[in-house]
Design an enzyme around this catalytic site. Structure first.
Site, short mmCIF file in Angstrom:
data_model
loop_
_atom_site.label_atom_id
_atom_site.label_comp_id
_atom_site.label_asym_id
_atom_site.label_seq_id
_atom_site.Cartn_x
_atom_site.Cartn_y
_atom_site.Cartn_z
N ASN A 3 -5.19 -15.67 -15.47
CA ASN A 3 -6.03 -16.18 -14.23
C ASN A 3 -4.97 -15.95 -13.18
OD1 ASN A 3 -7.03 -17.79 -12.08
ND2 ASN A 3 -7.31 -19.32 -13.41
N ARG A 12 -10.02 -13.81 -15.53
CA ARG A 12 -10.85 -14.55 -14.41
C ARG A 12 -10.99 -13.33 -13.41
NH1 ARG A 12 -9.15 -19.43 -10.57
NH2 ARG A 12 -11.16 -19.74 -9.60
N HIS A 41 -15.56 -21.32 -8.47
CA HIS A 41 -15.18 -22.08 -9.64
C HIS A 41 -16.32 -22.08 -10.69
CE1 HIS A 41 -12.92 -24.19 -6.23
NE2 HIS A 41 -12.26 -23.44 -7.04
N ARG A 84 -7.37 -24.43 3.25
CA ARG A 84 -8.28 -24.04 3.61
C ARG A 84 -9.71 -24.81 4.28
NH1 ARG A 84 -10.63 -21.31 -1.96
NH2 ARG A 84 -8.37 -21.50 -2.78
N GLU A 133 -10.93 -23.75 -17.83
CA GLU A 133 -11.26 -22.37 -17.40
C GLU A 133 -10.78 -21.45 -18.51
OE1 GLU A 133 -9.90 -23.41 -13.55
OE2 GLU A 133 -11.26 -22.34 -12.60
#
Ligand code: ADP
Length: 392
Positions: free
Chosen positions: A9, A91, A179, A239, A375
């Site tokens: 990832n 990912r 996500h 963000r 994940e």
């Protein structure tokens, strides 16, 4: 020889690696942080979360994603002698409108995904650099792409489109959502441990450095707070989250900001960092007595609460609320502040259970859970399945 599946990832300044047996047992998880900076560091843990031996390294060992990958693999090789990586799962943040299911990466697909970099300029190039590093390191070993957008591809049109002229939708200007690997993991966990809830309406709040929420009904994503880009929706570490597009026009026309300056502003200087002027890190903000830190946390939790209302409306109600991600799993204060004031929705939490980070913290009609997301295992499972398909 120990045959293993590796997961990668690759972010802009971090790299997460997972090492799994072919039976999908976790062997090790590694996290390299602040790649390219002097403070770059790597942590490597076994399946139980215990630190594995980590020889000292120089900053140069973590200069780039490729260097960080090499370094991490050296450590894996030391800790697991005779390691043979048989597949690498990646990912990939953006699959666009054409790619959803996990798939073996080919040169042609890489070109296609590189074109999608314009949709996710801060993430996709790093993901693809990770693939190239893996191709170099493991010649001939299959690389498998797992798309972060995939879980959301079944969105109904109203949750997938912007009210722009239709031609833009056809050109790919859509609400993709991200996500997805995390949401897929949580949906899978619920299917196993809480099947009735899995069949119902659940809001999952993935609250980490990046943050989003997903409305999941019957195990399928119905809506997400993130849209076309990973800036939308909730405020995040750096963000903005949702922003009136009129602000962008004003910044361009009146303040003369170009797209690079606006990108930096929206992705790197805003969110918790911009609001507090102190840090993008929730732990630092929680430890600060400054009113700006408190205001940043108040803003974050207010927007989450507001969006939970919107997600519940999207599904006609809510049966469960799940917190995950670094903040969702570890910050009792954030969870408490999100849930206070949601009594009207049937959300209540037990303060003791919340402080203990218990799996079940709800007291009202809505089941409230804290679940550690994973994940990496979702990527490993997908890689194993694609590998089996290749062998068949
Ligand atoms: P990423 O999106 O990089 O994977 P994580 O899911 O690791 O991010 O989440 C990082 C965030 O989690 C940071 O804001 C960090 O401060 C926060 N966090 C981690 N542990 C705690 C904690 N014990 N209390 C509060 N916040 C925490």
């Amino acid at each position: 020889m120990t045959r293993a599946i590796l997961t990668l990832n690759s972010g802009s300044s971090s790299l997460k690696l997972g090492l799994f047996t072919e039976a999908l047992e976790t062997m090790a998880l590694a996290h390299v942080d602040r790649i390219g900076r002097r403070e770059a560091a790597m942590k490597i843990r076994d399946a139980h979360g215990a630190d594995l031996p980590m020889p000292p390294h120089a900053p140069a060992d973590f200069n780039t994603n490729a260097a960080a990958l090499r370094t991490a693999l050296e450590v894996f090789a030391q800790d697991f002698p005779g390691l043979e990586v048989v597949a690498v799962g990646h990912r990939i943040v953006h699959g666009g409108k054409s790619h959803a299911a996990p798939v073996r990466l080919t040169e042609e697909l890489m070109k296609d995904l590189a074109r999608l970099a314009a949709f996710a300029p801060l993430h996709q190039p790093h993901n693809l650099a990770g693939v190239r590093a893996a191709v170099e390191t493991f010649p001939g070993v299959p690389n498998i792409a797992c798309f972060d957008t995939a879980f959301h591809r079944g969105h109904p049109f109203v949750a997938d489109a912007y009210a722009l002229p239709r031609a833009y939708y056809e050109r790919g200007i859509r609400r993709y959502g991200f996500h997805g690997l995390s949401y897929e993991f949580i949906a899978g966990e619920l299917a196993q441990s809480a099947p009735a809830l899995h069949a119902g309406r659940v809001v999952v709040a993935h609250l980490g450095s990046g943050a989003s929420m997903c409305a999941i009904q019957g195990g399928r994503s119905m809506d997400s707070t993130m849209g076309f880009s990973a800036i939308d929706g909730l405020p995040m570490g750096t963000r903005t989250g949702q922003l009136d597009p009129g602000v962008l026009l004003y910044l361009m026309d009146e303040e003369g900001l170009d797209s690079a300056a606006i990108s930096d502003l929206l992705y790197k200087d805003s969110g918790l960092l911009g609001l507090s002027g102190i840090s993008n890190d929730m732990r630092t903000l929680e430890g600060s007595a400054a009113p700006e830190a408190e205001e940043a946390i108040a803003y974050f939790t207010y927007r989450i609460r507001r969006e939970i209302g919107a997600m519940a409306a999207a599904m006609g109600g809510i049966d469960g609320l799940v917190f995950c991600g670094g903040i969702g799993e570890n910050s009792a204060r954030v969870r408490a502040r999100v849930c206070e004031g949601l009594g009207w929705l049937g959300v209540g939490i037990d303060p003791q259970a919340n402080l203990a980070h218990a799996r079940e913290i709800g007291t009202g009609a809505v089941r409230v859970m804290v679940i550690q997301t994973n994940e990496e295992i979702v990527i490993a499972r997908a890689a194993a399945a694609v590998l089996q398909g290749l062998a068949a």
